[in-house]
Design an enzyme around this catalytic site. Structure first.
Site, PDB file in Angstrom:
ATOM      1  N   ASP A 286     -18.506  28.076  83.750  1.00  0.00           N
ATOM      2  CA  ASP A 286     -18.602  26.862  84.562  1.00  0.00           C
ATOM      3  C   ASP A 286     -17.899  25.742  83.803  1.00  0.00           C
ATOM      4  O   ASP A 286     -18.471  25.155  82.877  1.00  0.00           O
ATOM      5  CB  ASP A 286     -20.067  26.515  84.841  1.00  0.00           C
ATOM      6  CG  ASP A 286     -20.181  25.229  85.653  1.00  0.00           C
ATOM      7  OD1 ASP A 286     -21.315  24.877  86.048  1.00  0.00           O
ATOM      8  OD2 ASP A 286     -19.145  24.565  85.894  1.00  0.00           O
TER       9      ASP A 286
ATOM     10  N   LYS B 162     -14.603  17.688  89.223  1.00  0.00           N
ATOM     11  CA  LYS B 162     -14.297  16.464  88.471  1.00  0.00           C
ATOM     12  C   LYS B 162     -12.796  16.186  88.293  1.00  0.00           C
ATOM     13  O   LYS B 162     -12.124  15.760  89.231  1.00  0.00           O
ATOM     14  CB  LYS B 162     -15.044  16.493  87.134  1.00  0.00           C
ATOM     15  CG  LYS B 162     -16.583  16.578  87.309  1.00  0.00           C
ATOM     16  CD  LYS B 162     -17.314  16.584  86.003  1.00  0.00           C
ATOM     17  CE  LYS B 162     -18.755  16.979  86.166  1.00  0.00           C
ATOM     18  NZ  LYS B 162     -19.649  15.843  86.503  1.00  0.00           N
TER      19      LYS B 162
ATOM     20  N   TYR C 192     -26.502  23.046  83.243  1.00  0.00           N
ATOM     21  CA  TYR C 192     -26.652  22.590  84.623  1.00  0.00           C
ATOM     22  C   TYR C 192     -25.417  23.028  85.400  1.00  0.00           C
ATOM     23  O   TYR C 192     -24.285  22.863  84.926  1.00  0.00           O
ATOM     24  CB  TYR C 192     -26.782  21.069  84.667  1.00  0.00           C
ATOM     25  CG  TYR C 192     -26.836  20.473  86.067  1.00  0.00           C
ATOM     26  CD1 TYR C 192     -25.768  19.713  86.558  1.00  0.00           C
ATOM     27  CD2 TYR C 192     -27.925  20.670  86.900  1.00  0.00           C
ATOM     28  CE1 TYR C 192     -25.813  19.160  87.836  1.00  0.00           C
ATOM     29  CE2 TYR C 192     -27.971  20.118  88.173  1.00  0.00           C
ATOM     30  CZ  TYR C 192     -26.905  19.371  88.637  1.00  0.00           C
ATOM     31  OH  TYR C 192     -26.948  18.835  89.909  1.00  0.00           O
TER      32      TYR C 192
HETATM   33  P1  KE4 Z   1     -21.353  18.283  91.357  1.00  0.00           P
HETATM   34  O1  KE4 Z   1     -22.017  19.014  92.492  1.00  0.00           O
HETATM   35  O2  KE4 Z   1     -22.210  17.135  90.829  1.00  0.00           O
HETATM   36  O3  KE4 Z   1     -19.919  17.847  91.690  1.00  0.00           O
HETATM   37  O4  KE4 Z   1     -21.157  19.316  90.135  1.00  0.00           O
HETATM   38  C1  KE4 Z   1     -22.283  19.990  89.642  1.00  0.00           C
HETATM   39  C2  KE4 Z   1     -21.989  20.439  88.226  1.00  0.00           C
HETATM   40  C3  KE4 Z   1     -21.701  21.767  87.982  1.00  0.00           C
HETATM   41  N1  KE4 Z   1     -21.419  22.214  86.738  1.00  0.00           N
HETATM   42  C4  KE4 Z   1     -21.403  21.365  85.682  1.00  0.00           C
HETATM   43  C5  KE4 Z   1     -21.086  21.899  84.323  1.00  0.00           C
HETATM   44  C6  KE4 Z   1     -21.682  19.980  85.876  1.00  0.00           C
HETATM   45  O5  KE4 Z   1     -21.657  19.153  84.801  1.00  0.00           O
HETATM   46  C7  KE4 Z   1     -21.978  19.509  87.156  1.00  0.00           C
HETATM   47  C8  KE4 Z   1     -22.317  18.058  87.431  1.00  0.00           C
HETATM   48  N2  KE4 Z   1     -22.386  17.194  86.304  1.00  0.00           N
HETATM   49  C9  KE4 Z   1     -23.287  16.077  86.419  1.00  0.00           C
HETATM   50  C10 KE4 Z   1     -23.221  15.317  85.092  1.00  0.00           C
HETATM   51  N3  KE4 Z   1     -24.035  15.885  84.113  1.00  0.00           N
HETATM   52  C11 KE4 Z   1     -22.983  15.206  87.591  1.00  0.00           C
HETATM   53  C12 KE4 Z   1     -23.692  13.865  87.598  1.00  0.00           C
HETATM   54  C13 KE4 Z   1     -24.762  13.806  88.649  1.00  0.00           C
HETATM   55  O6  KE4 Z   1     -25.505  14.795  88.809  1.00  0.00           O
HETATM   56  O7  KE4 Z   1     -24.855  12.721  89.279  1.00  0.00           O
END
Ligand code: KE4
Length: 428
Positions: free
Chosen positions: A238, A266, A144
């Protein structure tokens, strides 16, 4: 465990916010029950609005590596706030944080800050396309990378590797340039190069955390690097989740493979909204305003968020024993879970990378998304609810990763293992 207030709050939230949440995973759909509404955090603990206390193994999905209300980060934020929330103009703290990150990574000469991981990945992919003058990208099933259109894809039909939209609202045209491959399977990547001579980049989580914790094999990463070099394709790591979590240098502190670009999020915001993407000079200098590839953001490099990130990374880099403590606690936790599962005849696969840990209710080792999907999600849901009742807050999906924070004590880990023994015995 009393959750009346959370239940009422969830009903009210659903009247005015889609699904009652601002991000879907928070709705507890895959584990059932009512999402708990948080009153406050304190170190390793979360407190909900019914007065229940939990040891928090989610930490806002990764950012809070020192736990909630860390005094160092809090002080940095409070101090920054007194000078203004946002200027929409450059500040020196952006340069300081950029230097701190660039000086840590061989792969990064320049970096740009944005406000989320989604934005970081979306921008990195546009830059990769602009730099290579190619349109196609390769991603992996189970990884993701945020919710930008070209990444919301699922496997297409049959042998064709081109993806189809995984969400309504994403036109097929927006995903026709996205090819899908299987994680840890280099042959599936070679097939993408057979189907396209126009691949700008390959993007992956070098330590996948969004199908559960599934690290890439070193040989797989090395083969990806070779394929990218052979075809003039950029390799993007990523590290939004694994960055500063899997080791001091994330996955890049574990693998010998050097990517062309990296995305972060994060931890580098210390709990405030920050994402970033960085890479070699020749790539990054293609970015507006020096180069033609456009990218922008009102709150990009927000000074309060930058000071939070700076405080977080300063604290990380000053503590030479930090990752040894993380690894030790994470390993102790999953070993305890594994032992408890064995005692109850339950198949459990466990893994650790630094402060990240994962466990699958699965008979076999998980190497890719197909393997992960064979996990017993019903049993996961029962475990999740049982551990909540015991005061331990885990990610509300089998396909997520858990985190250790530095505010967690050995006794919290011991207590969690004891709770797992009880819960696993109840659900076997
Ligand atoms: P954000 O747009 O949520 O800040 O980041 C997206 C993203 C991009 N790349 C990786 C590897 C990620 O894990 C994420 C976001 N992680 C999720 C948790 N699995 C965020 C939690 C959510 O979607 O509420």
């Amino acid at each position: 465990m009393k959750t009346d207030s959370s239940r009422k709050a969830f009903e009210l939230a659903q009247d005015v916010i889609p699904g009652g949440v601002d991000s879907p995973v928070r709705a507890f759909k895959s584990v059932g029950g009512t999402p708990i509404f948080i009153e406050k955090g304190e170190g390793a603990y979360l407190f909900d609005i019914d007065g229940n206390r939990y040891v928090d193994f989610v930490q806002s999905w990764g950012p809070l590596i020192f736990g909630h209300c860390d005094k160092t980060i809090e002080t940095a934020v409070m101090d920054a706030v007194t000078r203004g929330l946002s200027f929409g103009a450059p500040t020196e703290v952006e340069t300081q944080l950029a230097n701190k990150i660039c000086n840590m990574f061989e792969s990064i000469d320049k970096i740009r800050f944005v406000s989320s991981g989604t934005e970081a990945v979306m921008s990195a992919i546009r830059l990769a396309r602009g730099f290579t003058c190619r349109d196609d990208i390769v991603k992996f099933e189970g990884c993701y990378h945020g919710h930008s259109d070209s990444l919301l894809v699922q496997a297409g039909s049959g042998a064709v590797t081109f993806g189809t939209p995984s969400s309504p609202g994403v036109p097929a045209d927006f995903t026709k340039h996205t090819l899908l491959a299987k994680y840890n399977d280099i042959e599936s990547v070679k097939k993408c190069f057979e189907n396209s001579k126009d691949i700008a980049c390959i993007i992956l989580e070098p330590i996948a955390g969004n199908m559960g914790l599934v690290p890439a094999d070193e040989k797989f990463l090395q083969d990806l690097r070779s394929l990218c070099d052979e075809h003039g394709t950029l390799l993007i790591f990523d590290e939004v989740m694994s960055g500063f979590r899997a080791s001091l240098k994330g996955a890049q502190g574990i693998t010998k493979v050097v990517p062309d670009m990296v995305t972060f999020g994060k931890v580098i915001g210390g709990g405030m909204p920050v994402g970033a993407f960085g890479g070699r000079l020749e790539i990054m200098d293609k970015l507006s305003p020096d180069g033609p590839v456009y990218q922008a953001g009102t709150l990009s490099g927000n000074p309060v968020a930058m000071h939070a990130g700076m405080a977080s990374l300063d604290k990380i880099t000053e503590d030479k024993e930090l990752y040894a403590r993380f690894e030790s606690k994470a390993q102790k936790l999953v070993n305890g879970f594994k032992e408890a599962a064995n005692e109850n005849g339950i198949a459990l696969q466990v893994d650790v990378r630094g402060s990240m840990f994962g466990f699958f209710f699965n008979d076999n080792e998980v190497k890719n998304f197909d393997d992960a999907l064979k996990s017993d999600t019903d049993r996961f849901a029962k475990f999740h609810q049982g551990m909540l009742n015991e005061g331990f807050y885990f990610a509300c999906s089998q396909f997520e990763t858990g985190f250790i924070c530095d505010a967690m004590s050995e006794s919290m880990i011991d207590d969690c293992i004891e709770a797992a023994k009880k819960v696993l015995s109840d659900i076997k």
